[in-house]
Design a protein around this motif. Structure first.
Motif, PDB file in Angstrom:
ATOM      1  N   LEU A 202      68.937  41.655  -6.450  1.00 28.81           N
ATOM      2  CA  LEU A 202      68.992  42.823  -7.410  1.00 28.81           C
ATOM      3  C   LEU A 202      68.895  44.248  -6.328  1.00 28.81           C
ATOM      4  O   LEU A 202      67.766  43.818  -5.903  1.00 28.81           O
ATOM      5  CB  LEU A 202      68.150  42.624  -8.500  1.00 28.81           C
ATOM      6  CG  LEU A 202      67.427  44.049  -9.410  1.00 28.81           C
ATOM      7  CD1 LEU A 202      68.234  44.679  -9.874  1.00 28.81           C
ATOM      8  CD2 LEU A 202      65.815  43.764  -9.844  1.00 28.81           C
ATOM      9  N   ASP A 203      69.245  44.850  -6.553  1.00 26.18           N
ATOM     10  CA  ASP A 203      69.391  46.644  -5.769  1.00 26.18           C
ATOM     11  C   ASP A 203      68.742  47.584  -6.972  1.00 26.18           C
ATOM     12  O   ASP A 203      69.196  48.278  -7.999  1.00 26.18           O
ATOM     13  CB  ASP A 203      70.539  46.229  -5.735  1.00 26.18           C
ATOM     14  CG  ASP A 203      70.453  47.503  -4.320  1.00 26.18           C
ATOM     15  OD1 ASP A 203      69.703  48.669  -4.564  1.00 26.18           O
ATOM     16  OD2 ASP A 203      71.315  47.775  -3.088  1.00 26.18           O
ATOM     17  N   VAL A 204      67.946  47.545  -7.050  1.00 23.25           N
ATOM     18  CA  VAL A 204      67.204  48.477  -7.752  1.00 23.25           C
ATOM     19  C   VAL A 204      67.573  49.871  -7.747  1.00 23.25           C
ATOM     20  O   VAL A 204      67.345  50.932  -7.945  1.00 23.25           O
ATOM     21  CB  VAL A 204      65.051  48.290  -7.414  1.00 23.25           C
ATOM     22  CG1 VAL A 204      64.629  46.798  -8.241  1.00 23.25           C
ATOM     23  CG2 VAL A 204      64.442  48.617  -6.342  1.00 23.25           C
ATOM     24  N   THR A 205      67.685  50.699  -5.758  1.00 23.53           N
ATOM     25  CA  THR A 205      68.237  51.617  -5.476  1.00 23.53           C
ATOM     26  C   THR A 205      69.513  51.940  -6.315  1.00 23.53           C
ATOM     27  O   THR A 205      70.073  53.303  -6.869  1.00 23.53           O
ATOM     28  CB  THR A 205      68.417  51.574  -3.662  1.00 23.53           C
ATOM     29  OG1 THR A 205      67.248  51.054  -3.863  1.00 23.53           O
ATOM     30  CG2 THR A 205      68.089  53.296  -4.124  1.00 23.53           C
ATOM     31  N   ALA A 206      70.666  51.330  -5.595  1.00 20.58           N
ATOM     32  CA  ALA A 206      71.486  50.980  -6.420  1.00 20.58           C
ATOM     33  C   ALA A 206      72.433  50.642  -7.890  1.00 20.58           C
ATOM     34  O   ALA A 206      72.934  51.039  -8.403  1.00 20.58           O
ATOM     35  CB  ALA A 206      72.666  50.496  -5.384  1.00 20.58           C
ATOM     36  N   SER A 207      70.945  49.959  -8.592  1.00 21.35           N
ATOM     37  CA  SER A 207      71.352  49.936  -9.940  1.00 21.35           C
ATOM     38  C   SER A 207      72.482  48.432 -10.167  1.00 21.35           C
ATOM     39  O   SER A 207      73.115  48.612 -11.294  1.00 21.35           O
ATOM     40  CB  SER A 207      71.078  50.589 -10.762  1.00 21.35           C
ATOM     41  OG  SER A 207      70.586  51.013 -11.012  1.00 21.35           O
ATOM     42  N   THR A 208      72.305  48.238  -9.003  1.00 25.24           N
ATOM     43  CA  THR A 208      73.230  46.827  -9.222  1.00 25.24           C
ATOM     44  C   THR A 208      72.579  45.423  -9.090  1.00 25.24           C
ATOM     45  O   THR A 208      71.479  44.864  -8.151  1.00 25.24           O
ATOM     46  CB  THR A 208      74.479  46.496  -7.421  1.00 25.24           C
ATOM     47  OG1 THR A 208      73.255  46.733  -7.030  1.00 25.24           O
ATOM     48  CG2 THR A 208      75.128  47.601  -8.212  1.00 25.24           C
ATOM     49  N   ILE A 209      73.278  44.289  -9.835  1.00 24.63           N
ATOM     50  CA  ILE A 209      73.195  43.170  -9.661  1.00 24.63           C
ATOM     51  C   ILE A 209      74.566  41.836  -9.409  1.00 24.63           C
ATOM     52  O   ILE A 209      75.219  42.231  -9.443  1.00 24.63           O
ATOM     53  CB  ILE A 209      72.585  42.083 -11.454  1.00 24.63           C
ATOM     54  CG1 ILE A 209      71.752  42.512 -11.635  1.00 24.63           C
ATOM     55  CG2 ILE A 209      73.132  40.708 -11.274  1.00 24.63           C
ATOM     56  CD1 ILE A 209      70.801  42.223 -12.956  1.00 24.63           C
TER      57      ILE A 209
END
Ligand code: ZN
Length: 242
Positions: A202-209
């Motif tokens: 989970l990349d919380v900055t880019a909002s990607t999973i």
């Protein structure tokens, strides 16, 4: 990650794969560290070394003596009793101290569902929609079903839909006020027909999973389970991922 279930070989494969993919800030776990598998203490001890946020799963609760075994099926019950005998007091206390919910930024971690963290299975888009309405945060991360799935709430038509998470491809999760409920699948006992360990980045900055599958030595784990006298059905299911 979620549902490691005492499978140290699968857990090590996942952590090695994650480290290959770059620096990891924190490891988030949606519970069931133990139960079913042959290495409960080793899994707890490996996780303790990580920067970890983890919630309590139903198998963790039972193994820590917090939950009656009556509601578990026979094989699960046998494995939990075996796990209780194996667990060191330190590791039992670690499991007993895990919270039911844990929130970080836009995300809430819970094992089953926000309605019933211990037993509820989010197994449909309708259930995902109801569960989202009980969350205090925008997004939810769950485990318990051992099936990887991404539910996306679409505000325009007020429904939840299942969204694909092709392995290795980042999926944008927070467009136009959308909310998600995500299950990364199971590290130690997948049940979606793919025996490889399942987890997500989970990349919380880019909002990607980004969902990933990692092969591990299933046969070595099965041999260990048989040698320790764990139920054979639990060892066999690892070959098929069901
Ligand atoms: Zn589980």
């Amino acid at each position: 990650m979620s549902d490691i279930h005492g499978n140290l070989t699968a857990l090590k494969a996942v952590i090695a794969d994650l480290r290959d993919k770059g620096p990891v800030d924190e490891y988030w776990c949606m519970g069931d560290i133990v139960g079913y598998g042959p290495a409960p203490n080793e899994c707890v001890e490996l996780l303790k070394q990580l920067d970890l946020r983890c919630v309590l799963g139903n198998h963790d609760a039972a193994a820590a003596g917090l939950l009656d075994l009556a509601d578990f099926n026979l094989a699960a019950k046998d494995a939990i009793k075996w796990t209780m005998d194996q667990l060191s007091e330190d590791n039992r206390q670690f499991l007993a101290s895990l919270p039911m919910h844990c929130s970080e930024g836009d995300y809430t971690l819970v094992h089953g569902s926000p309605l019933d963290p211990t037993w509820d299975y989010i197994s449909s888009a309708a259930k995902a929609k109801t569960s989202l309405s009980y969350l205090q945060t925008l997004h939810g991360l769950v485990g318990h079903t051992h099936v990887p799935v991404l539910y996306v709430y679409v505000p325009e038509n007020k429904t939840c839909v299942v969204s694909a998470t092709p392995a290795g491809q980042p999926v944008q999760i927070a467009r136009q006020g959308r909310r998600i409920l995500f299950n990364p699948g199971s590290v130690g006992q997948p049940r979606d027909g793919d025996p490889r360990a399942s987890y997500a980045l989970l990349d919380v900055t880019a909002s990607t999973i980004t969902h990933h599958r990692v092969p591990y030595d299933v046969e070595a784990v099965q041999r260990a389970m048989r040698a320790l006298g764990l139920p054979t059905s639990l060892a066999e299911r690892l070959s098929h991922g069901w």
